[in-house]
Design a protein around this motif. Structure first.
Motif, short mmCIF file in Angstrom:
data_model
loop_
_atom_site.label_atom_id
_atom_site.label_comp_id
_atom_site.label_asym_id
_atom_site.label_seq_id
_atom_site.Cartn_x
_atom_site.Cartn_y
_atom_site.Cartn_z
N GLY A 425 -33.60 1.72 25.03
CA GLY A 425 -33.23 1.01 23.82
C GLY A 425 -32.74 1.91 22.71
O GLY A 425 -32.54 1.47 21.58
N GLN A 426 -32.53 3.19 23.03
CA GLN A 426 -32.09 4.16 22.04
C GLN A 426 -30.59 4.45 22.19
O GLN A 426 -30.00 4.23 23.24
CB GLN A 426 -32.88 5.47 22.20
CG GLN A 426 -34.37 5.30 22.00
CD GLN A 426 -34.70 4.81 20.60
OE1 GLN A 426 -34.20 5.36 19.60
NE2 GLN A 426 -35.54 3.78 20.51
N PRO A 427 -29.96 4.96 21.13
CA PRO A 427 -28.54 5.34 21.25
C PRO A 427 -28.34 6.44 22.29
O PRO A 427 -29.24 7.26 22.53
CB PRO A 427 -28.19 5.86 19.84
CG PRO A 427 -29.21 5.23 18.94
CD PRO A 427 -30.47 5.14 19.75
N VAL A 428 -27.19 6.44 22.91
CA VAL A 428 -26.83 7.47 23.89
C VAL A 428 -26.05 8.55 23.14
O VAL A 428 -24.96 8.28 22.62
CB VAL A 428 -25.99 6.88 25.04
CG1 VAL A 428 -25.57 7.97 26.00
CG2 VAL A 428 -26.77 5.79 25.75
N ALA A 432 -22.54 13.41 24.48
CA ALA A 432 -21.85 12.93 23.29
C ALA A 432 -21.93 11.41 23.32
O ALA A 432 -22.13 10.80 24.38
CB ALA A 432 -20.39 13.39 23.28
N PRO A 433 -21.77 10.77 22.18
CA PRO A 433 -21.78 9.30 22.19
C PRO A 433 -20.67 8.75 23.07
O PRO A 433 -19.57 9.31 23.09
CB PRO A 433 -21.56 8.95 20.71
CG PRO A 433 -22.03 10.15 19.95
CD PRO A 433 -21.69 11.32 20.82
N PRO A 434 -20.93 7.67 23.80
CA PRO A 434 -19.92 7.09 24.68
C PRO A 434 -18.85 6.33 23.89
O PRO A 434 -18.93 6.21 22.67
CB PRO A 434 -20.73 6.15 25.57
CG PRO A 434 -21.88 5.75 24.70
CD PRO A 434 -22.20 6.94 23.86
N VAL A 458 -18.61 5.31 19.96
CA VAL A 458 -19.82 4.76 19.38
C VAL A 458 -20.46 5.80 18.46
O VAL A 458 -20.42 7.01 18.72
CB VAL A 458 -20.80 4.34 20.50
CG1 VAL A 458 -22.12 3.84 19.92
CG2 VAL A 458 -20.15 3.28 21.38
N GLY A 459 -21.06 5.34 17.37
CA GLY A 459 -21.70 6.26 16.44
C GLY A 459 -23.02 6.79 16.95
O GLY A 459 -23.57 6.33 17.97
N LEU A 460 -23.56 7.76 16.24
CA LEU A 460 -24.83 8.36 16.63
C LEU A 460 -25.98 7.36 16.59
O LEU A 460 -27.00 7.54 17.26
CB LEU A 460 -25.14 9.56 15.72
CG LEU A 460 -24.22 10.78 15.88
CD1 LEU A 460 -24.57 11.82 14.82
CD2 LEU A 460 -24.35 11.37 17.27
#
Length: 642
Positions: A425-428, A432-434, A458-460
């Motif tokens: 459930g966390q950002p990837v 690097a962001p996808p 996608v942002g951080l």
């Protein structure tokens, strides 16, 4: 009376003065940039013309000559010392402007050289062009002067005919050229490397200059539409004195495949069936297998693509008896149960001798889209148009809106959402962001949209925003693909009315837990002696926390096969039979699997087998979890027996 003997130079001049082969020099006269207005330059052989290719230019010239005579045209420019044109092309046409020969490069000291046999009416037309104007329309990037000469044919060359093996008559025009192939050495059944092609004349004849090629083994072939591929006997090119004559006798493909129907589901959400019509055009009965190879470039699965074989069932070809001169309707299963609507895929129906998938007798290509009712079929041309048209429709819609709203600024409309790791459930963010990629659906109601439009990183924090102020109304979907360590993530498809921004599109990116590693092929797979066996191996890993059961198979593409159809593609489950092969991996387990490549012992010398490995959810071949290439197998002549 004293006589002073003539010097050799004087003798040469005297002979030249009376020789019919002295070239009459002519200057180019414009306009001559179309075949229909070709400049007449006299009788051949024994005529030459100097000209210049300017921007947007091509030059046509007409000569008369004795029908049936073998002549050649030399176009000399920068390489041959005849002008300044750096890269030339010469074409040969009959009086109706039907092309009969062409050449781009004929060796280090001759820019272009083409052989031809004079047509029955005695008229020949030549085109002088600059590279890359192979269509002789003036679309050139090379400019400069040249000299074009028509003379008697000079070795080395190859001449011959392509005719119907039964009637002995020439084939219809423009259904297939002659190809010169290079062999890797002696003893090959089929020479793989294509060097050049040239048209076949209305009388079935062809003539090919061999200037500029290296000493070695070569072969002539032809693959006319509707006919079996025909190979000539491999020959050895010894040097500039080589003259080859070849009669290629083409046979119609034994089986025609036609009339594919739409695929209809027997039950809602289930598989579907479609039919094709097979016609045996020969006077002999044919015992045949029939199957469909499906190639889905957008499958909607975790891996995103899929290639598999189906027939009466998954991996199982239909078996039919084809009586002489009769037609038979054959049913094929398309396993689309559980597959998302909107999949755009292609299928190829193959017919082979029973139990011999390399001995293909006919094929039919078609495209299809998975729908709620089954699968809607389309021709090869329609399939290509559909793939191109998805993006074009978006562009056309955008342009239309720009035109109608040019007087007033468009309101700000953005597609917003988030993309997070499906498990945490966390950002990837690593490495690097996808990117979130927007796709448009080909029709309303589809679950999978396959027309790519644009991407945004996608942002951080996992959020993204995409400016869509000019987007027309339609059905859209976000994908996230190409992120190391993750499968493809798909959002739910959503509708946009062209005015009001849709609700936030939140979707997830699933970590990849099925991995293929350490693929090995048989020893000497790049030069496997024909008739040898071959096995491959790989490590299969489950890095997840739950057990996984997978079906796996190899998809094998072979060309050339030497069969009438000359290419084939088929799939074989891991156990080599026709039943689904399953493997269950426990959490954290790595298993080494070794299997034989089927049919490899049947490859003719010169054939190439391109195998790939696929793993899917059982009974759902569109839902691929992992795939990889197995090293190509190249069959070479077996070592001579003592």
């Amino acid at each position: 009376m004293n006589r002073t003997p003539l010097r050799p130079a004087a003798i040469a001049l005297a002979l030249a003065a009376t020789s019919s082969w002295v070239h009459a020099k002519v200057a180019e006269v414009e306009p001559n940039n179309r075949c229909a207005v070709a400049q007449s330059i006299g009788a051949a052989p024994g005529v030459s013309v100097s000209g210049e290719i300017a921007a947007g230019d091509v030059d046509f010239f007409r000569v008369t000559a004795t029908p049936g005579k073998l002549l050649q045209v030399n176009l000399s420019a920068a390489l041959g010392g005849g002008g300044t044109l750096a890269d030339s092309i010469v074409g040969v046409f009959d009086s109706s402007c039907q092309q009969i020969s062409q050449n781009d490069y004929a060796g280090p000291d001759m820019d272009s050289r083409a052989l031809f046999r004079v047509p029955a009416d005695g008229t020949v037309i030549f085109a002088a062009a600059g590279f890359p104007d192979f269509s002789f329309t003036g679309d050139t990037s090379e400019l400069g002067t040249y000299s074009l000469k028509v003379l008697k044919a000079q070795a080395p060359y190859a001449t011959g005919t392509v005719k119907d093996a039964v009637t002995g008559l020439p084939l219809p025009l423009n259904i297939g050229p002659v190809t010169l192939r290079r062999c890797d050495g002696p003893g090959y059944d089929i020479c793989q490397t294509e060097l050049m092609t040239l048209p076949v004349g209305a009388d079935g004849s062809f003539a090919l200059s061999l200037s500029g090629i290296d000493t070695g083994y070569y072969q002539l072939s032809t693959s006319p539409t509707g006919y079996a591929t025909t190979y000539g006997t491999p020959f050895h090119y010894d040097g500039p004195e080589t003259v080859i004559k070849e009669a290629l006798k083409a046979k119609l493909l034994p089986v025609t495949v036609s009339a594919p129907t739409n695929c209809t589901r027997a039950a809602e959400g289930g598989d579907c069936e479609y039919t094709v019509t097979l016609t045996n055009i020969t006077a002999n009965a044919i015992d045949a297998d029939v199957w469909t190879m499906v190639n889905a470039n957008t499958s909607g699965g975790p891996y995103g693509t899929s290639t598999f074989m189906t027939g009466t069932a998954l991996y199982t070809p239909a078996h039919v008896q084809l009586a002489p001169g009769t037609s038979t309707i054959v049913t094929q299963l398309l396993p689309i149960a559980g597959a998302p609507t909107g999949i755009l895929s292609q299928g190829t129906v193959y017919v082979s001798k029973a139990g011999k998938p390399l001995a293909t007798l006919g094929q039919l290509f078609f495209g299809f889209t998975v729908t709620a009712d089954g699968a809607t079929g389309m021709t090869e041309a329609q399939f290509a148009q559909r793939k191109q048209g998805q993006a074009w429709r978006m562009q056309a819609g955008r342009q239309a809106r720009q035109t109608t709203q040019a007087a007033a600024p468009a309101p700000q409309v953005s597609f917003r959402g988030s993309l997070l790791n499906a498990e945490t459930g966390q950002p990837v963010t690593d490495p690097a962001p996808p990117y979130a990629s927007l796709y448009v659906c080909a029709a309303p109601g589809y679950a999978l949209c396959t027309g790519y439009l644009k991407s945004v990183q996608v942002g951080l924090d996992g959020s993204f925003t995409m400016d869509m102020r000019r987007a027309p109304a339609g059905r859209y979907q976000f994908w996230a693909l190409g992120t190391p360590g993750f499968d493809i993530g798909y959002s739910a498809a959503f509708d946009y009315d062209g005015k009001t921004a849709p609700a936030a599109v939140n979707f997830t990116l699933p970590p990849k837990h099925i991995e293929i590693a350490n693929i090995t092929a048989c020893s000497n797979s790049d030069a496997l002696p024909a008739g040898s066996k071959c096995s491959y191996g790989f490590d299969l890993r489950n890095t997840g926390t739950t057990a996984r059961t997978l079906a796996f198979w190899t998809s094998d593409n072979v060309l050339p096969t030497g069969s009438p159809n000359n290419n084939t593609s088929f799939a074989v489950p891991g156990d080599g039979g026709q039943a689904q092969t399953l493997v269950t991996l426990q959490p954290g387990e790595t298993r080494h699997i070794a299997k034989g490549l089927p049919q490899v012992t049947k490859l003719p010398a010169g054939a190439h087998l391109y195998p790939s490995l696929w793993l899917s959810t059982p009974d759902k071949p569109f839902e691929i979890w992992a795939s990889d290439w197995i090293p190509t197998v190249n069959a070479v002549p077996a070592a001579a027996q003592p």
